[in-house]
Design a protein around this motif. Structure first.
Motif, PDB file in Angstrom:
ATOM      1  N   TYR A  66       0.810  -1.222   0.000  1.00 35.07           N
ATOM      2  CA  TYR A  66       0.000   0.000   0.000  1.00 35.07           C
ATOM      3  C   TYR A  66       0.841   1.268   0.000  1.00 35.07           C
ATOM      4  CZ  TYR A  66      -4.280  -2.651   0.622  1.00 35.07           C
ATOM      5  OH  TYR A  66      -5.339  -3.510   0.437  1.00 35.07           O
ATOM      6  N   ASN A  67       2.152   1.085  -0.090  1.00 30.87           N
ATOM      7  CA  ASN A  67       3.067   2.217  -0.148  1.00 30.87           C
ATOM      8  C   ASN A  67       2.925   3.156   1.056  1.00 30.87           C
ATOM      9  OD1 ASN A  67       5.126   3.700  -1.305  1.00 30.87           O
ATOM     10  ND2 ASN A  67       3.703   5.018  -2.456  1.00 30.87           N
ATOM     11  N   VAL A  68       2.900   2.556   2.235  1.00 37.54           N
ATOM     12  CA  VAL A  68       2.850   3.349   3.459  1.00 37.54           C
ATOM     13  C   VAL A  68       4.033   2.957   4.349  1.00 37.54           C
ATOM     14  CG1 VAL A  68       0.347   3.612   3.399  1.00 37.54           C
ATOM     15  CG2 VAL A  68       1.332   1.702   4.674  1.00 37.54           C
ATOM     16  N   ALA A  69       4.380   3.848   5.264  1.00 36.48           N
ATOM     17  CA  ALA A  69       5.483   3.570   6.186  1.00 36.48           C
ATOM     18  C   ALA A  69       5.042   2.547   7.229  1.00 36.48           C
ATOM     19  CB  ALA A  69       5.922   4.858   6.851  1.00 36.48           C
ATOM     20  N   PHE A  70       6.018   1.849   7.791  1.00 38.40           N
ATOM     21  CA  PHE A  70       5.689   0.778   8.750  1.00 38.40           C
ATOM     22  C   PHE A  70       6.702   0.711   9.890  1.00 38.40           C
ATOM     23  CE2 PHE A  70       6.543  -3.660  10.068  1.00 38.40           C
ATOM     24  CZ  PHE A  70       5.339  -3.931  10.702  1.00 38.40           C
ATOM     25  N   MET A  71       6.197   0.429  11.078  1.00 39.64           N
ATOM     26  CA  MET A  71       7.063   0.141  12.234  1.00 39.64           C
ATOM     27  C   MET A  71       6.324  -0.819  13.146  1.00 39.64           C
ATOM     28  SD  MET A  71       8.148   3.829  13.704  1.00 39.64           S
ATOM     29  CE  MET A  71       8.735   5.056  12.543  1.00 39.64           C
ATOM     30  N   GLU A  72       7.086  -1.610  13.888  1.00 41.11           N
ATOM     31  CA  GLU A  72       6.490  -2.317  15.020  1.00 41.11           C
ATOM     32  C   GLU A  72       6.699  -1.450  16.255  1.00 41.11           C
ATOM     33  OE1 GLU A  72       6.140  -6.999  13.933  1.00 41.11           O
ATOM     34  OE2 GLU A  72       7.623  -6.432  15.432  1.00 41.11           O
ATOM     35  N   THR A  73       5.703  -1.458  17.131  1.00 43.19           N
ATOM     36  CA  THR A  73       5.718  -0.564  18.289  1.00 43.19           C
ATOM     37  C   THR A  73       5.285  -1.295  19.552  1.00 43.19           C
ATOM     38  OG1 THR A  73       3.420   0.092  17.924  1.00 43.19           O
ATOM     39  CG2 THR A  73       5.106   1.439  16.846  1.00 43.19           C
ATOM     40  N   SER A  74       5.516  -0.647  20.681  1.00 45.53           N
ATOM     41  CA  SER A  74       4.955  -1.149  21.934  1.00 45.53           C
ATOM     42  C   SER A  74       4.569   0.022  22.821  1.00 45.53           C
ATOM     43  CB  SER A  74       5.957  -2.043  22.676  1.00 45.53           C
ATOM     44  OG  SER A  74       5.477  -2.296  23.993  1.00 45.53           O
ATOM     45  N   ALA A  75       3.292   0.099  23.128  1.00 40.37           N
ATOM     46  CA  ALA A  75       2.819   1.115  24.067  1.00 40.37           C
ATOM     47  C   ALA A  75       3.265   0.754  25.473  1.00 40.37           C
ATOM     48  CB  ALA A  75       1.302   1.225  24.009  1.00 40.37           C
ATOM     49  N   LYS A  76       3.646  -0.496  25.661  1.00 39.60           N
ATOM     50  CA  LYS A  76       4.070  -0.950  26.987  1.00 39.60           C
ATOM     51  C   LYS A  76       5.517  -0.525  27.276  1.00 39.60           C
ATOM     52  CE  LYS A  76       4.091  -5.051  29.921  1.00 39.60           C
ATOM     53  NZ  LYS A  76       3.754  -6.488  29.990  1.00 39.60           N
ATOM     54  N   THR A  77       6.417  -0.855  26.356  1.00 41.24           N
ATOM     55  CA  THR A  77       7.840  -0.520  26.577  1.00 41.24           C
ATOM     56  C   THR A  77       8.203   0.850  26.017  1.00 41.24           C
ATOM     57  OG1 THR A  77       8.602  -1.455  24.481  1.00 41.24           O
ATOM     58  CG2 THR A  77       8.430  -2.969  26.360  1.00 41.24           C
ATOM     59  N   GLY A  78       7.359   1.364  25.128  1.00 40.56           N
ATOM     60  CA  GLY A  78       7.647   2.648  24.489  1.00 40.56           C
ATOM     61  C   GLY A  78       8.384   2.503  23.168  1.00 40.56           C
TER      62      GLY A  78
END
Ligand code: GDP
Ligand code: MG
Length: 177
Positions: A147-159
């Motif tokens: 879809y030509n969008v940026a991507f990251m994996e995240t964690s609201a727990k660890t920041g």
């Protein structure tokens, strides 16, 4: 990037994604640095947060909207999309369903959002153990590429990547507008 940018404009930035993926936790972490286990009330309505992100010495104003509860009534959010500058689209790496629903979210976004809206796909809860994981990192990467969008994996727990996600959004807003 050298395009003319107006630092006085506040850029509407909306957190989207299925209920339970961690949108409210993500915004709370960004705001306060804190994480609280357990769901936030879905009845609080629309939470607005104003932030200023510094990108190459330029202030980028973000007005961040948390779609609390409206996930269940998607039509409500259509009105929000229209004037949004950026969308943070979250799924939960421990929920295949939330990942599968990203396609539906993207279809809606294409239909209702401005053409140049900044979209960031975020695979949240990356802190969870590999046995709880239902979505691999490269599956997220592949979908983002499609879809030509940026991507990251995240964690609201660890920041993990919480600040970085908003910085990336602000950077893209600054470059696109
Ligand atoms: P929302 O419905 O998308 O706003 O999701 P919430 O922020 O209410 O979070 C739903 C549940 O997931 C809560 O129990 C949170 O504590 C939990 N949660 C949210 N983000 C994370 C995360 O990054 N890691 C982990 N382990 N749990 C999270
Ligand atoms: Mg919420």
């Amino acid at each position: 990037c050298s395009r003319l940018f107006d630092p006085t404009i506040s850029h509407k930035t909306i957190l989207l994604g299925d209920s339970g993926v961690g949108k409210t936790s993500f915004l709370v972490k960004y705001n306060t640095g804190e994480f609280r286990a357990g769901s936030f009330s879905a009845t609080v309505g629309i939470a607005l947060t104003n932030k200023i992100v510094l990108v190459d010495n330029t202030k980028v104003k973000l007005q961040i909207w948390d779609t609390a509860g409206q996930e269940r009534f998607r039509s409500v959010t259509h009105a929000y999309y229209r004037d949004a500058h950026a969308l943070l689209l979250l799924y939960d790496v421990t929920s295949k369903t939330s990942f599968d629903n990203i396609r539906a979210w993207l279809v809606e976004i294409k239909e209702y959002a401005q053409e140049d809206v900044v979209i960031m796909l975020l695979g949240n809860k990356a802190d969870c153990s590999s046995s709880d994981r239902q979505v691999k990192r490269d599956e997220g990467e592949r979908l983002a590429r499609e879809y030509n969008v940026a991507f990251m994996e995240t964690s609201a727990k660890t920041g993990l990547n919480v600040e970085l996600a908003f910085l990336a959004v602000a950077r893209q807003i600054k470059c696109r507008r």
